[in-house]
Design a protein around this motif. Structure first.
Motif, PDB file in Angstrom:
ATOM      1  N   MET A   1      42.781  -2.323  10.990  1.00 48.88           N
ATOM      2  CA  MET A   1      41.572  -1.967  11.867  1.00 48.88           C
ATOM      3  C   MET A   1      42.007  -2.041  13.252  1.00 48.88           C
ATOM      4  SD  MET A   1      37.726  -3.498  12.371  1.00 48.88           S
ATOM      5  CE  MET A   1      38.333  -4.121  13.934  1.00 48.88           C
ATOM      6  N   LYS A   2      41.843  -1.021  13.804  1.00 45.20           N
ATOM      7  CA  LYS A   2      42.134  -1.126  15.437  1.00 45.20           C
ATOM      8  C   LYS A   2      40.715  -1.457  16.123  1.00 45.20           C
ATOM      9  CE  LYS A   2      45.473   2.651  16.089  1.00 45.20           C
ATOM     10  NZ  LYS A   2      45.848   4.111  16.881  1.00 45.20           N
TER      11      LYS A   2
ATOM     12  N   GLU B   1      34.185   9.720  26.217  1.00 46.91           N
ATOM     13  CA  GLU B   1      35.540  10.473  25.790  1.00 46.91           C
ATOM     14  C   GLU B   1      36.792   9.994  26.014  1.00 46.91           C
ATOM     15  OE1 GLU B   1      33.874  14.539  26.594  1.00 46.91           O
ATOM     16  OE2 GLU B   1      32.659  14.579  24.733  1.00 46.91           O
ATOM     17  N   SER B   2      37.139   9.832  27.303  1.00 41.23           N
ATOM     18  CA  SER B   2      38.227   9.484  27.598  1.00 41.23           C
ATOM     19  C   SER B   2      38.701   8.070  27.140  1.00 41.23           C
ATOM     20  CB  SER B   2      38.135   9.386  29.184  1.00 41.23           C
ATOM     21  OG  SER B   2      39.082   8.598  29.785  1.00 41.23           O
ATOM     22  N   CYS B   3      37.733   7.191  26.833  1.00 38.99           N
ATOM     23  CA  CYS B   3      37.918   5.701  26.277  1.00 38.99           C
ATOM     24  C   CYS B   3      38.392   6.164  24.889  1.00 38.99           C
ATOM     25  CB  CYS B   3      36.429   5.088  26.264  1.00 38.99           C
ATOM     26  SG  CYS B   3      36.356   4.355  27.721  1.00 38.99           S
ATOM     27  N   LEU B   4      37.771   6.936  24.311  1.00 38.32           N
ATOM     28  CA  LEU B   4      38.140   7.221  22.596  1.00 38.32           C
ATOM     29  C   LEU B   4      39.613   8.125  22.683  1.00 38.32           C
ATOM     30  CD1 LEU B   4      37.438   7.453  19.785  1.00 38.32           C
ATOM     31  CD2 LEU B   4      36.093   9.494  20.176  1.00 38.32           C
ATOM     32  N   ARG B   5      39.826   8.820  23.372  1.00 33.74           N
ATOM     33  CA  ARG B   5      41.264   9.226  23.413  1.00 33.74           C
ATOM     34  C   ARG B   5      42.333   8.144  23.924  1.00 33.74           C
ATOM     35  NH1 ARG B   5      38.963  13.701  26.241  1.00 33.74           N
ATOM     36  NH2 ARG B   5      39.391  12.786  28.153  1.00 33.74           N
ATOM     37  N   GLU B   6      41.694   7.216  24.661  1.00 31.10           N
ATOM     38  CA  GLU B   6      42.652   6.176  24.963  1.00 31.10           C
ATOM     39  C   GLU B   6      43.182   5.240  23.798  1.00 31.10           C
ATOM     40  OE1 GLU B   6      42.384   4.601  29.356  1.00 31.10           O
ATOM     41  OE2 GLU B   6      42.157   2.776  28.258  1.00 31.10           O
ATOM     42  N   SER B   7      41.804   5.020  23.067  1.00 30.65           N
ATOM     43  CA  SER B   7      41.987   4.120  22.089  1.00 30.65           C
ATOM     44  C   SER B   7      42.969   4.693  20.941  1.00 30.65           C
ATOM     45  CB  SER B   7      40.268   3.860  21.205  1.00 30.65           C
ATOM     46  OG  SER B   7      40.262   5.006  20.747  1.00 30.65           O
ATOM     47  N   GLY B   8      42.954   5.854  20.754  1.00 29.13           N
ATOM     48  CA  GLY B   8      43.701   6.560  19.523  1.00 29.13           C
ATOM     49  C   GLY B   8      43.094   6.401  18.198  1.00 29.13           C
ATOM     50  N   ILE B   9      41.711   5.724  18.252  1.00 26.63           N
ATOM     51  CA  ILE B   9      40.969   5.483  17.078  1.00 26.63           C
ATOM     52  C   ILE B   9      40.309   7.052  16.595  1.00 26.63           C
ATOM     53  CG2 ILE B   9      39.236   4.764  15.795  1.00 26.63           C
ATOM     54  CD1 ILE B   9      39.414   2.223  17.753  1.00 26.63           C
ATOM     55  N   ARG B  10      40.702   7.410  15.264  1.00 27.03           N
ATOM     56  CA  ARG B  10      40.377   8.691  14.851  1.00 27.03           C
ATOM     57  C   ARG B  10      39.083   8.630  13.929  1.00 27.03           C
ATOM     58  NH1 ARG B  10      42.626  12.998  16.299  1.00 27.03           N
ATOM     59  NH2 ARG B  10      42.434  14.138  14.420  1.00 27.03           N
ATOM     60  N   GLU B  11      38.886   7.463  12.983  1.00 27.97           N
ATOM     61  CA  GLU B  11      37.739   7.312  12.423  1.00 27.97           C
ATOM     62  C   GLU B  11      37.248   6.015  12.627  1.00 27.97           C
ATOM     63  OE1 GLU B  11      36.067   9.364  10.069  1.00 27.97           O
ATOM     64  OE2 GLU B  11      37.612  11.186  10.821  1.00 27.97           O
ATOM     65  N   GLY B  12      35.884   5.940  12.896  1.00 27.72           N
ATOM     66  CA  GLY B  12      34.994   4.539  13.272  1.00 27.72           C
ATOM     67  C   GLY B  12      33.891   4.571  13.969  1.00 27.72           C
TER      68      GLY B  12
ATOM     69  N   VAL C   1      27.908   5.479  18.272  1.00 29.26           N
ATOM     70  CA  VAL C   1      28.157   6.884  17.803  1.00 29.26           C
ATOM     71  C   VAL C   1      29.328   7.000  16.756  1.00 29.26           C
ATOM     72  CG1 VAL C   1      29.014   9.216  18.977  1.00 29.26           C
ATOM     73  CG2 VAL C   1      27.725   7.760  20.380  1.00 29.26           C
ATOM     74  N   ALA C   2      29.154   7.834  15.819  1.00 30.59           N
ATOM     75  CA  ALA C   2      30.261   7.995  14.747  1.00 30.59           C
ATOM     76  C   ALA C   2      31.739   8.608  15.474  1.00 30.59           C
ATOM     77  CB  ALA C   2      29.904   8.854  13.554  1.00 30.59           C
ATOM     78  N   VAL C   3      32.775   8.219  15.159  1.00 33.21           N
ATOM     79  CA  VAL C   3      33.888   8.916  15.386  1.00 33.21           C
ATOM     80  C   VAL C   3      34.571   9.565  14.311  1.00 33.21           C
ATOM     81  CG1 VAL C   3      36.426   8.216  16.461  1.00 33.21           C
ATOM     82  CG2 VAL C   3      34.357   7.010  17.384  1.00 33.21           C
ATOM     83  N   THR C   4      34.712  10.791  14.461  1.00 33.54           N
ATOM     84  CA  THR C   4      35.231  11.603  13.267  1.00 33.54           C
ATOM     85  C   THR C   4      36.368  12.574  13.837  1.00 33.54           C
ATOM     86  OG1 THR C   4      32.972  11.280  12.301  1.00 33.54           O
ATOM     87  CG2 THR C   4      34.517  13.229  11.696  1.00 33.54           C
TER      88      THR C   4
ATOM     89  N   LEU D   1      29.704  -1.564  28.340  1.00 33.52           N
ATOM     90  CA  LEU D   1      30.646  -1.919  27.754  1.00 33.52           C
ATOM     91  C   LEU D   1      31.001  -0.753  26.541  1.00 33.52           C
ATOM     92  CD1 LEU D   1      32.836  -3.987  26.839  1.00 33.52           C
ATOM     93  CD2 LEU D   1      30.951  -4.816  25.314  1.00 33.52           C
ATOM     94  N   VAL D   2      32.437  -0.421  26.673  1.00 33.00           N
ATOM     95  CA  VAL D   2      32.700   0.390  25.581  1.00 33.00           C
ATOM     96  C   VAL D   2      33.417  -0.053  24.403  1.00 33.00           C
ATOM     97  CG1 VAL D   2      33.844   2.778  24.747  1.00 33.00           C
ATOM     98  CG2 VAL D   2      32.535   2.618  27.033  1.00 33.00           C
ATOM     99  N   LYS D   3      33.074  -0.243  23.089  1.00 32.66           N
ATOM    100  CA  LYS D   3      33.822  -1.007  22.279  1.00 32.66           C
ATOM    101  C   LYS D   3      33.962   0.035  21.059  1.00 32.66           C
ATOM    102  CE  LYS D   3      35.529  -5.063  20.525  1.00 32.66           C
ATOM    103  NZ  LYS D   3      36.398  -5.826  20.986  1.00 32.66           N
ATOM    104  N   ILE D   4      35.333   0.258  20.425  1.00 32.69           N
ATOM    105  CA  ILE D   4      35.270   1.369  19.406  1.00 32.69           C
ATOM    106  C   ILE D   4      36.173   0.436  18.221  1.00 32.69           C
ATOM    107  CG2 ILE D   4      36.403   3.539  18.865  1.00 32.69           C
ATOM    108  CD1 ILE D   4      36.502   4.274  21.951  1.00 32.69           C
ATOM    109  N   ILE D   5      35.600   0.537  17.330  1.00 33.05           N
ATOM    110  CA  ILE D   5      36.802  -0.064  15.977  1.00 33.05           C
ATOM    111  C   ILE D   5      36.912   1.118  15.165  1.00 33.05           C
ATOM    112  CG2 ILE D   5      35.721  -2.239  16.253  1.00 33.05           C
ATOM    113  CD1 ILE D   5      34.303  -2.171  13.715  1.00 33.05           C
ATOM    114  N   GLY D   6      37.822   0.890  14.251  1.00 33.48           N
ATOM    115  CA  GLY D   6      38.214   1.989  13.276  1.00 33.48           C
ATOM    116  C   GLY D   6      39.811   1.898  13.107  1.00 33.48           C
ATOM    117  N   GLU D   7      40.187   3.374  12.621  1.00 38.18           N
ATOM    118  CA  GLU D   7      41.748   3.461  12.602  1.00 38.18           C
ATOM    119  C   GLU D   7      42.084   4.823  13.059  1.00 38.18           C
ATOM    120  OE1 GLU D   7      42.521   1.089   8.404  1.00 38.18           O
ATOM    121  OE2 GLU D   7      42.196   3.115   8.322  1.00 38.18           O
TER     122      GLU D   7
END
Lengths: 139, 139, 139
Positions: free
Chosen positions: A1-2, A26-37, A104-107, A133-139
């Protein structure tokens, strides 16, 4: 898990405003590299909101009028909280109506949104620096 | 980490209705094979809600009356948003009160619910096809 | 991925009260051993809330007055739900305004909070034992 964390800072010059922060998330999500979470976005202050709705100026004017009807700013003396020296009791109530956070779902590496969903920062007691705060977990 | 995604589609023939979608979300959870994790269920449209409350007809009538009091549909001209040609500004506000999304714990392969918790789709601007997203992450 | 689950039980002697449960949630997080992830805290009953706001007595009095204005308890007969023998329809509506759940980021083993964020259990139909669920997932 990232996992990924970022603070977004805002200083709104007025007392109240609604800011579209979708591109920043969206820019945070790109930076995170997370694809599903899952992506959590929350106000770190208790007189501000993060919510999802439409980026339409008329609707935002309706929100302002409606929130002032449900939880009017004035008279400041109508609120016990304002006896502490604050004048922002209404902002605590407005933020309660609008909500603290969204999840929000990340797909497939994107925010998994319907056609009109946009993320807003709702400021109800501005004129100072405040954080989301933006916190993203997933893979 | 596993992840699962499904869209549920609804077409409500009236303008407003509350639909119990608990069984459909449970069916998604079984399909996912996830035993421990979090289940996000959100409206993909900004004039609809997903929320948790009681499946009791009287309460649903109370919700209808209460939301009409807090954010009346008419007169349509009372809302700036409706100048865009829409007539659904009230639906944006009603959905704000009821909430966009829920996050439910998944424990031992089931939705981890208290005794009366049921998941509802709240439609406030129906008569067209609209979607709910189910996203589950875990193991 | 790790997951952790705990129920917190409350019995509020009055009909309505707001309880600060931050320390109990922090204790769950320590017990979980999770350092990065998401923490869901939700009411398991549909006449109670979990929300984040300020631990200030004046504000809590303002919440009580405001919720009674938006969704008055009495007359009980004003609500269809109360024809079932209940008298708590207002509690379902108050909980809707305040919210069922919060999702908090977990970062470096702590609840990732802004300066004034505190977690509250909002009881709107007390005088009996009721539960809050804490579910944490992460690593």
């Amino acid at each position: 898990m990232k996992s990924y964390r970022k603070e977004l800072w805002f200083e709104v010059p007025q007392r109240r405003a609604l800011l579209n922060i979708t591109a920043q998330v969206e820019s945070c999500l790109r930076e995170s590299g997370i694809r599903e979470g899952l992506c959590l976005v929350n106000a770190m202050h208790i007189t501000a909101s993060v919510f999802i709705n439409d980026d339409e100026r008329g609707l935002h004017a309706d929100y302002e009028r409606w929130l002032e009807k449900l939880a009017p700013e004035k008279p400041h003396s109508a609120y016990d909280h304002n006896r502490t020296g604050e004048d922002n009791a209404d902002a605590h109530l407005k933020r309660t109506v609008m909500g603290r956070e969204i999840v929000v779902a990340v797909t497939a590496g994107a925010l998994d949104f319907g056609p009109w969903e946009q993320i807003f920062y709702g400021e109800f007691d501005g004129r100072r620096r405040k954080r989301v705060l933006v916190k993203i977990i997933g893979e």
